[in-house]
Design an enzyme around this catalytic site. Structure first.
Site, PDB file in Angstrom:
ATOM      1  N   ASP A  74       3.774   3.987  -0.517  1.00 27.58           N
ATOM      2  CA  ASP A  74       3.354   4.680  -0.774  1.00 27.58           C
ATOM      3  C   ASP A  74       2.485   6.088  -1.237  1.00 27.58           C
ATOM      4  O   ASP A  74       2.200   6.176   0.731  1.00 27.58           O
ATOM      5  CB  ASP A  74       1.490   4.026  -1.866  1.00 27.58           C
ATOM      6  CG  ASP A  74       0.680   3.520  -1.343  1.00 27.58           C
ATOM      7  OD1 ASP A  74       1.115   3.177   0.375  1.00 27.58           O
ATOM      8  OD2 ASP A  74      -0.106   3.297  -0.901  1.00 27.58           O
ATOM      9  N   GLU A 140      -1.346   0.845   0.613  1.00 27.78           N
ATOM     10  CA  GLU A 140      -2.155   2.173   1.534  1.00 27.78           C
ATOM     11  C   GLU A 140      -3.431   3.323   1.662  1.00 27.78           C
ATOM     12  O   GLU A 140      -4.294   3.170   1.841  1.00 27.78           O
ATOM     13  CB  GLU A 140      -0.947   2.569   2.584  1.00 27.78           C
ATOM     14  CG  GLU A 140      -1.822   2.699   4.074  1.00 27.78           C
ATOM     15  CD  GLU A 140      -2.715   3.328   4.242  1.00 27.78           C
ATOM     16  OE1 GLU A 140      -3.687   4.349   5.386  1.00 27.78           O
ATOM     17  OE2 GLU A 140      -2.948   4.480   3.604  1.00 27.78           O
ATOM     18  N   GLU A 169       1.835   6.159  10.785  1.00 24.50           N
ATOM     19  CA  GLU A 169       1.247   7.376  10.824  1.00 24.50           C
ATOM     20  C   GLU A 169       1.303   8.307  11.071  1.00 24.50           C
ATOM     21  O   GLU A 169       1.642   8.465  12.114  1.00 24.50           O
ATOM     22  CB  GLU A 169      -0.434   6.868  10.567  1.00 24.50           C
ATOM     23  CG  GLU A 169      -0.929   5.807   9.897  1.00 24.50           C
ATOM     24  CD  GLU A 169      -0.314   5.954   8.445  1.00 24.50           C
ATOM     25  OE1 GLU A 169      -0.769   7.118   7.669  1.00 24.50           O
ATOM     26  OE2 GLU A 169      -0.964   4.702   7.378  1.00 24.50           O
TER      27      GLU A 169
HETATM   28 ZN   LIG Z   1      -0.475   7.299   5.377  1.00 24.56          ZN
END
Ligand SMILES: [Zn+2]
Length: 385
Positions: A74, A140, A169
């Site tokens: 997302d 997230e 990330e």
């Molecule tokens: Zn992220």
């Protein structure tokens, strides 16, 4: 079967998967992973008061160790699409740079992890020595209640265990290889409420202005540091984000005044000790004269740090081998899903360069995709040797 991280990133970027929409992104991953021999599960989690969210779990191999790549497909909304140099869901390429919402946060890293896995498997004759898993959520960037939390619980209930996890990330600050996140600060939100007595502004003796008390308590809470940092973290910080009185009348003393604040806290505190510290300071500043209380919002974000050890050494070694850089071990920045994963296995965060995440013209150098794929491949080759 080899995978091209650029082509796969571009395909993911064309999926408009703004939270909570799946946007086709998990379907792309399902197709690619299944073709490589992974067992793929698509899981929708729901809960009253939040949107149902699609998630994906994939695994190849049944033996241990099981190394998991975690991430989210997302993305945050693009904002005004007209202000983008290339449309946010078009995967435009210019001067060796790939544009699109999610390029660095974090479809690019997921594509690199998939490509590295496929390359590793091809070299290993299609089967890993151990297992490779993917834990991919679509929740997230939102409230994060129907994503990684429930995905980890689901995996545990069906007997899945993870030895180590890499979360993709965008950990790097300026150049690929400069930073690994080894932990995260916690986050706690509260509202300071001061109650007074409404009245005419010309007769303050008949009223009790809560603005005075609010300013006194806010000043006290901003005056003193919460701590001076710890071995792995910088100092904790309290930041007021809004003062809410909502009084539009010029000759009226309001009956109540509120101020919202957020605390980013390190491992000197638990949520409970932090609340006690703040309330003790507020009580001292109020001195029995100010009627106040704090509404604390429930938080699922505690601070944590992953201990040094063989896995960290392996990841650092792979980064240095491929990039020539020695990464800084950092705990800065916001929260991430690592805070949920850490309850199941040690987790480190290493992905692309985060400079443009959540911005208009989010983008990554195409060269970084090849480099990150090489780092992930090196990690897999060493880990599953
Ligand atoms: Zn992220």
């Amino acid at each position: 079967m080899a995978a091209d991280p650029l082509a796969l990133t571009a395909e993911l970027l064309r999926c408009p998967s703004v939270t909570p929409a799946e946007g086709g992104a998990l379907t792309v991953l399902e197709r690619v992973l299944k073709a490589a021999g992974f067992t793929v599960h698509r899981l929708t989690f729901a809960e009253a008061g939040s949107a149902p969210i699609e998630n994906l779990y994939a695994r190849i191999g049944t033996a241990s160790p099981n190394i998991a790549f975690a991430g989210h497909t997302d993305v945050v909304p693009p904002g005004d699409e007209a202000t983008w140099r290339h449309p946010p869901f078009a995967a435009g390429i210019e001067d060796g740079t790939l544009y699109g919402r999610g390029a660095v946060d974090m479809k690019g890293a997921i594509a690199c992890a998939v490509a590295a896995s496929l390359d590793h498997l091809a070299a290993a004759g299609g089967k890993p020595k151990g297992s490779i898993s993917f834990l991919i959520t679509g929740d997230e960037e939102g409230v994060a209640v129907n994503g990684t939390v429930k995905l980890m619980q689901w995996a545990k209930e069906r007997g899945e265990t993870f030895d180590h996890c890499l979360l993709g990330e965008p950990s790097n600050a300026a150049e690929l290889g400069d930073t690994i996140k080894v932990g995260r600060r916690g986050s706690l939100n509260g509202t300071l409420v001061v109650t007074g007595k409404q009245g005419h502004v010309a007769y303050p003796e008949r009223a009790d202005n809560p603005v005075r008390g609010l300013v006194t308590l806010m000043s006290a809470l901003m005056a003193e540091p919460l701590d001076h940092g710890s071995a792995n973290f910088g100092p904790s910080n309290l930041e007021f984000t809004s003062i809410d009185i909502g009084n539009t009348t010029v000759n009226l003393i309001p009956g109540e005044a509120r101020a919202r604040f957020n605390i980013r806290f390190n491992d000197c505190h638990s949520q409970i000790s932090l609340r006690m510290l703040i309330e003790t300071r507020a009580r001292a500043a109020a001195g029995g004269h100010v009627r106040w209380h704090i509404d604390w919002q429930p938080s699922n974000a505690d601070s944590f740090v992953t201990s040094p050890g063989a896995f960290l050494d392996l990841v650092v070694g792979a980064i240095t081998h491929v990039t020539g850089r020695t990464p800084t071990l950092s705990t800065t920045g916001g929260t991430s899903d690592a805070r949920f994963i850490k309850n199941y296995c040690p987790v480190l965060e290493f992905g692309l360069v985060g400079q443009t995440m959540h911005q208009v013209d989010e983008r990554t150098p195409i060269a970084d995709l090849a480099t990150l794929t090489a780092v992930y491949r090196r990690i897999l080759d060493c880990y599953l040797a």
